[in-house]
Design a protein around this motif. Structure first.
Motif, PDB file in Angstrom:
ATOM      1  N   SER A   1       0.881  -1.968  -0.041  1.00 38.32           N
ATOM      2  CA  SER A   1      -0.219   0.271  -0.113  1.00 38.32           C
ATOM      3  C   SER A   1       0.658   0.600   0.189  1.00 38.32           C
ATOM      4  O   SER A   1       0.207   2.051  -0.843  1.00 38.32           O
TER       5      SER A   1
ATOM      6  N   ASP B   1       1.389 -14.275 -10.833  1.00 35.03           N
ATOM      7  CA  ASP B   1       2.374 -13.696 -10.653  1.00 35.03           C
ATOM      8  C   ASP B   1       2.805 -13.438 -11.332  1.00 35.03           C
ATOM      9  O   ASP B   1       2.884 -14.392 -12.285  1.00 35.03           O
TER      10      ASP B   1
ATOM     11  N   VAL C   1      -3.936  -7.251  -5.775  1.00 35.63           N
ATOM     12  CA  VAL C   1      -2.921  -6.784  -6.232  1.00 35.63           C
ATOM     13  C   VAL C   1      -3.128  -5.589  -6.419  1.00 35.63           C
ATOM     14  O   VAL C   1      -2.125  -4.299  -5.858  1.00 35.63           O
TER      15      VAL C   1
HETATM   16  P1  NAD Z   1       3.739  -6.117  -3.150  1.00 33.91           P
HETATM   17  O1  NAD Z   1       3.416  -5.066  -4.135  1.00 33.91           O
HETATM   18  O2  NAD Z   1       4.253  -6.597  -2.064  1.00 33.91           O
HETATM   19  O3  NAD Z   1       2.406  -7.234  -4.012  1.00 33.91           O
HETATM   20  C1  NAD Z   1       1.784  -6.922  -5.231  1.00 33.91           C
HETATM   21  C2  NAD Z   1       2.190  -7.839  -5.646  1.00 33.91           C
HETATM   22  O4  NAD Z   1       1.568  -8.478  -7.501  1.00 33.91           O
HETATM   23  C3  NAD Z   1       3.444  -8.619  -6.802  1.00 33.91           C
HETATM   24  O5  NAD Z   1       4.444  -9.335  -6.600  1.00 33.91           O
HETATM   25  C4  NAD Z   1       3.221  -8.438  -8.597  1.00 33.91           C
HETATM   26  O6  NAD Z   1       4.224  -8.631  -8.850  1.00 33.91           O
HETATM   27  C5  NAD Z   1       1.808  -9.041  -8.406  1.00 33.91           C
HETATM   28  N1  NAD Z   1       1.373  -8.183  -9.787  1.00 33.91           N
HETATM   29  C6  NAD Z   1       0.721  -6.861 -10.069  1.00 33.91           C
HETATM   30  N2  NAD Z   1       0.258  -6.988 -11.583  1.00 33.91           N
HETATM   31  C7  NAD Z   1       0.054  -8.419 -11.159  1.00 33.91           C
HETATM   32  C8  NAD Z   1      -1.107  -9.295 -12.433  1.00 33.91           C
HETATM   33  N3  NAD Z   1      -1.427  -8.947 -12.844  1.00 33.91           N
HETATM   34  N4  NAD Z   1      -1.225 -10.834 -11.876  1.00 33.91           N
HETATM   35  C9  NAD Z   1      -1.191 -10.769 -10.314  1.00 33.91           C
HETATM   36  N5  NAD Z   1      -0.253 -10.524  -9.772  1.00 33.91           N
HETATM   37  C10 NAD Z   1       0.283  -9.229  -9.886  1.00 33.91           C
HETATM   38  O7  NAD Z   1       2.127  -5.633  -2.581  1.00 33.91           O
HETATM   39  P2  NAD Z   1       1.133  -5.936  -0.756  1.00 33.91           P
HETATM   40  O8  NAD Z   1       2.496  -5.978  -0.160  1.00 33.91           O
HETATM   41  O9  NAD Z   1       1.101  -7.716  -0.530  1.00 33.91           O
HETATM   42  O10 NAD Z   1       0.213  -5.697  -1.297  1.00 33.91           O
HETATM   43  C11 NAD Z   1      -1.059  -6.186  -1.976  1.00 33.91           C
HETATM   44  C12 NAD Z   1      -1.882  -5.084  -2.586  1.00 33.91           C
HETATM   45  O11 NAD Z   1      -2.544  -5.925  -1.112  1.00 33.91           O
HETATM   46  C13 NAD Z   1      -1.285  -3.574  -3.009  1.00 33.91           C
HETATM   47  O12 NAD Z   1      -2.450  -2.870  -3.573  1.00 33.91           O
HETATM   48  C14 NAD Z   1      -2.066  -3.172  -0.546  1.00 33.91           C
HETATM   49  O13 NAD Z   1      -2.306  -1.562  -1.350  1.00 33.91           O
HETATM   50  C15 NAD Z   1      -3.135  -3.498  -0.419  1.00 33.91           C
HETATM   51  N6  NAD Z   1      -3.602  -4.004   0.779  1.00 33.91           N
HETATM   52  C16 NAD Z   1      -4.756  -4.095   1.001  1.00 33.91           C
HETATM   53  C17 NAD Z   1      -5.140  -3.912   2.398  1.00 33.91           C
HETATM   54  C18 NAD Z   1      -6.373  -4.268   2.700  1.00 33.91           C
HETATM   55  O14 NAD Z   1      -6.861  -3.829   4.347  1.00 33.91           O
HETATM   56  N7  NAD Z   1      -7.525  -4.042   1.995  1.00 33.91           N
HETATM   57  C19 NAD Z   1      -3.465  -4.597   3.253  1.00 33.91           C
HETATM   58  C20 NAD Z   1      -2.925  -4.274   3.057  1.00 33.91           C
HETATM   59  C21 NAD Z   1      -1.892  -3.934   1.608  1.00 33.91           C
END
Ligand code: NAD
Ligand code: ZN
Length: 382
Positions: free
Chosen positions: A41, A210, A256
């Motif tokens: 995030s 991924d 994602v």
């Molecule tokens: P991160 O950036 O470490 O991981 C995201 C992953 O998605 C990466 O490994 C990337 O290669 C992959 N990716 C990119 N495009 C893709 C696609 N089209 N298909 C499949 N994979 C793809 O981030 P994270 O810390 O794991 O967080 C993931 C998401 O969750 C972010 O959007 C973050 O903002 C969100 N998040 C939400 C909450 C909530 O409460 N709702 C809390 C924390 C994080």
């Protein structure tokens, strides 16, 4: 004090003369940070995708620390307590908090129509400073923070402030039935934890998708799931139909969110492309790859307002979409039990421990997915 200082897209630095936080309200506490994390995030902020992210602000919504000062109204905490602090800032009293929707608190982000207050997450989430700092002000401190049990490792505790509850809630919102095929898009910390937690709800098959091989390999081992690189399987939607007797997955989880310009992948061609806002490719795949009547659970964050989704397919397929910021405080009691019993091992996700002084390098490594990074933790000077 030392804190992370946002200077504009792709520019953060460690600054030694950031102001110390002060008690501004009787329900505040001041926490001396012991550990904070960089989250996916934070990357939306770092990439400049979240409106009203102000230069000079400090990010960081995942942190633990020691209480060093409390406001006059605080009853549940005292100085010296070591606490984990949920990323949601919640008043505990409004109509949403009373339903345990702590991510949607009405009071902590006045005037907003969607999200409640979040530490270090721009003025769209209340304009609070975050915990990538030596000290941080925690509002409504009697509501969110939980004293860390004696037996718990600090590295586990810090991941209970966001990653574990968000992964768990992603699986929970999926309404997983025994034997279901669950497909998780995104093998970051959140997707990996969602895959791991899907088993707790009785999934029969868990697949993670991924395009970064080291993350897929990590996910395969950590969450005992199948892992596929979307560059190797052709159209992921066709692929999912092929492996589910043409039906589609029972549950798709979007872990994602919007991908930054330059990181995005075109839905039709699978090629990387440049976008102004953020890509919604994974969400397209989730909606198109889930079965008719299936559930799409979204925890990925969509900062920009131009996130178009295939809403026609949502209607025609009769899909249920469930989405939210995780309600951390609601989930903590059962998640603490899962850590104590060994069912969940949050600290196993941590690959990097970086001094807070090197916050700029840590953002670069985590954002560019270098050095096999899964989760980076920042350690302030003691
Ligand atoms: P991160 O950036 O470490 O991981 C995201 C992953 O998605 C990466 O490994 C990337 O290669 C992959 N990716 C990119 N495009 C893709 C696609 N089209 N298909 C499949 N994979 C793809 O981030 P994270 O810390 O794991 O967080 C993931 C998401 O969750 C972010 O959007 C973050 O903002 C969100 N998040 C939400 C909450 C909530 O409460 N709702 C809390 C924390 C994080
Ligand atoms: Zn987070």
């Amino acid at each position: 004090m030392l804190a992370m200082n946002y200077r504009g897209p792709h520019r953060v630095r460690a600054d030694y003369d950031m102001p110390y936080p002060e008690i501004l309200h009787p329900q505040d506490a001041i926490v001396k940070v012991l550990r904070s994390c960089i989250c996916g995030s934070d990357l939306h902020l770092y990439h400049g995708l979240v409106p009203d992210t102000r230069v000079g602000s400090t990010f960081g919504h995942e942190f633990i620390g020691e209480i060093v000062d409390v406001g006059s109204a605080i009853q549940n905490l005292k100085t010296g307590d070591r606490v984990m602090v949920p990323f949601n800032i919640a008043c505990g009293k409004c109509a949403f908090c009373r339903q345990e929707l702590y991510g949607n608190c009405h009071e902590s982000n006045p005037g907003a129509t969607a999200v409640g207050g979040i530490f270090g997450y721009s003025h769209t989430a209340g304009g609070y400073n975050g915990g990538q700092a030596e000290y941080v002000r925690v509002p409504y401190a009697d509501v969110g923070p939980v004293v860390i049990p004696e037996w718990m490792h600090a590295d586990d505790a810090v991941l209970l402030t966001d990653v574990v509850p968000t992964g768990y809630q992603a699986a929970e919102m999926g309404g997983i039935q025994p034997g279901d095929t669950v497909v998780v898009f995104g093998a970051g910390p959140i997707g990996i934890m969602a895959a791991k937690c899907s088993w707790l709800f009785g999934a029969g098959r868990v697949i993670i998708i991924d395009h970064i091989d080291y993350r897929l390999e990590f996910a395969e081992k950590y969450a005992q799931c199948e892992a596929f690189n979307f560059n190797s399987i052709g159209d992921p939607v066709v692929f999912l139909k092929t492996i589910t007797d043409s039906l589609g997955a029972d549950v798709c989880i979007d872990a994602v969110g919007c991908e930054a310009a330059g990181n995005a992948v075109n839905t039709l061609t699978g090629r990387r492309m440049l976008l102004q806002g953020g890509s919604t490719t994974a969400l397209h795949w989730a909606i198109n790859g889930v079965k008719k009547g299936g559930i799409v659970s979204i925890v990925g964050v969509y900062g920009p307002i131009d996130s178009l989704i295939p809403i026609g397919n949502v209607v025609n397929k009769g899909i249920t979409i469930r989405a939210n910021q995780a309600s951390v405080k609601r989930l903590l009691p059962r998640l603490i039990e899962h850590v104590e019993s060994g069912v969940l091992d949050p600290k196993g996700l941590i690959t990097h421990k970086v001094p807070l002084e090197e916050v700029s390098d840590a953002y670069h490594i985590f954002s560019s997915k270098l050095d096999n990074c899964i989760k980076a933790v920042l350690i302030p000077p003691s």
